[in-house]
Design an enzyme around this catalytic site. Structure first.
Site, mmCIF file in Angstrom:
data_model
loop_
_atom_site.group_PDB
_atom_site.id
_atom_site.type_symbol
_atom_site.label_atom_id
_atom_site.label_comp_id
_atom_site.label_asym_id
_atom_site.label_seq_id
_atom_site.Cartn_x
_atom_site.Cartn_y
_atom_site.Cartn_z
ATOM 1 N N GLY A 41 0.707 -0.802 0.276
ATOM 2 C CA GLY A 41 -0.322 0.403 -0.369
ATOM 3 C C GLY A 41 0.967 1.222 0.160
ATOM 4 C CG HIS A 47 3.230 0.914 -5.020
ATOM 5 N ND1 HIS A 47 3.570 1.713 -4.549
ATOM 6 C CD2 HIS A 47 3.965 -0.168 -4.561
ATOM 7 C CE1 HIS A 47 4.434 1.729 -3.821
ATOM 8 N NE2 HIS A 47 4.109 0.229 -3.810
ATOM 9 N N GLY A 157 9.085 -4.411 -8.382
ATOM 10 C CA GLY A 157 10.258 -3.752 -9.483
ATOM 11 C C GLY A 157 11.703 -3.379 -8.265
ATOM 12 C CE LYS A 159 13.884 2.176 -3.233
ATOM 13 N NZ LYS A 159 12.454 1.125 -2.724
ATOM 14 C CG ASP A 160 12.334 -2.658 -3.089
ATOM 15 O OD1 ASP A 160 12.718 -1.914 -1.826
ATOM 16 O OD2 ASP A 160 11.000 -2.054 -3.275
ATOM 17 C CD GLN A 163 11.212 -7.157 -2.038
ATOM 18 O OE1 GLN A 163 10.906 -6.784 -1.165
ATOM 19 N NE2 GLN A 163 9.987 -6.237 -2.942
ATOM 20 C CB SER A 196 6.040 3.948 0.739
ATOM 21 O OG SER A 196 4.508 3.081 -0.550
HETATM 22 O O1 PAF Z 1 8.374 -4.742 -1.108
HETATM 23 C C1 PAF Z 1 7.516 -4.986 -1.260
HETATM 24 O O2 PAF Z 1 5.998 -3.676 -0.822
HETATM 25 C C2 PAF Z 1 7.232 -5.394 -0.264
HETATM 26 O O3 PAF Z 1 7.803 -6.469 0.494
HETATM 27 C C3 PAF Z 1 6.257 -6.936 -0.731
HETATM 28 C C4 PAF Z 1 7.264 -7.574 -2.135
HETATM 29 C C5 PAF Z 1 5.157 -6.644 -1.557
HETATM 30 C C6 PAF Z 1 5.886 -8.345 0.516
HETATM 31 O O4 PAF Z 1 5.484 -7.661 1.309
#
Ligand code: PAF
Length: 293
Positions: A41, A47, A157, A159-160, A163, A196
């Site tokens: 969110g 996003h 994304g 950016k992460d 991840q 965010s």
């Molecule tokens: O990147 C994010 O916003 C969060 O780490 C994700 C991938 C939604 C997991 O909670």
């Protein structure tokens, strides 16, 4: 359990796994391809670019909104993390999202929940050093979200970036039948990567934050030109300190494929590489990365 229902914004909202699956299964039964954009969110243009990517890659796009407690340490900003559901739903409707999945914590982690997913090596280093709980929490919730939604493609994304690689490895290792797509970083006009957490920045901090992308893009350019990693990163760290950031968590050059640390000499010119940075400004942590070449 209530089926997915139209919200004031017009976007359908599913609050249970069953409502989500009923909607997705109906689309799939009609031969439609489904894209999925997991979020926490507090949506911004970054996003929405993932939703647009999903719209181009599939017939239907689902976005989830879930602030995942498992990826926050006790001292982090779980309770103050911005929660803006009504606005998020408006933005998703505008971006052409078909369904918002907004589960309650008890739907995601029912009483007795005790399973976790960890991706051993890719979760080490970079953000994994200062946030050792983080990638386990992300891998666990994304594994569940992918199993709940069963999309054809899920979009994250760049950016992460760490991840993204953790999730791609997790999906491959656990045989989750989904394509994990990475979408380019979206930046503010002055180059600050959208996040965010930018909302936390005071005016003077925001001005300092804008200088981060110039540091890493300059470092990436110098590395592409064949300069030594050690000296480029030393200059980058000096520039970060001079710009007024409170502290540097890391500034590193790593393989874009598997995050292997690169240097201290020049890059070999063959391994795709990225410059990765994390800094603190006051109490806000910012991350960014830039491709070399
Ligand atoms: O990147 C994010 O916003 C969060 O780490 C994700 C991938 C939604 C997991 O909670």
């Amino acid at each position: 359990m209530a089926p997915a229902q139209a919200s004031n914004s017009g976007v359908l909202v599913a609050r249970s796994i069953k409502a989500l699956r009923d909607a997705v299964d109906a689309w799939k039964a009609n031969g439609q391809r489904v894209a999925f954009v997991p979020t926490m969110g507090a949506l911004h243009r970054g996003h929405l670019s993932l939703v647009e990517y999903g719209n181009a890659a599939a017939d239907r796009t689902v976005a989830s909104i879930f602030v995942n407690p498992k990826q926050f340490a006790a001292h982090e900003d779980l309770s103050s993390y911005p929660r803006t559901e009504a606005r998020d739903l408006e933005l998703l409707a505008t971006a052409g999202c078909d369904l918002a999945y907004v589960p309650e914590p008890a739907e995601m982690y029912p009483p007795g929940f005790q399973t976790s997913v960890s991706v051993a090596e890719l979760s080490q280093g970079l953000c994994g050093t200062t946030r050792p709980h983080f990638f386990g929490g992300v891998a666990t919730v994304v594994c569940k979200l992918l199993n709940q939604c069963r999309p054809d493609v899920a979009i994250f994304g760049e950016k992460d970036y760490q991840q993204l690689l953790v999730i791609r490895r997790m999906a491959r290792d656990l045989d989750i039948d989904v394509e994990i797509a990475g979408a380019p970083i979206v930046r503010e006009e002055d180059g600050l990567a959208m996040s965010s957490r930018n909302a936390y920045l005071a005016k003077d901090e925001r001005a300092i934050a804008a200088k981060l992308n110039a540091v890493i893009s300059t470092a990436a350019k110098r590395l592409a030109a064949g300069e030594r990693v050690l000296s480029v990163l030393a200059d980058g760290k000096a520039a970060i300190a001079a710009a007024g950031f409170s502290s540097i968590d890391y500034l590193e050059a790593r393989s874009a494929l598997d995050l292997t640390l690169l240097g201290p000499g020049p890059l070999d010119g063959k391994t795709p590489a990225r410059v990765f940075v994390a800094v603190m400004i006051g109490r806000t942590r910012l991350i960014d990365n830039w491709p070399v070449g």
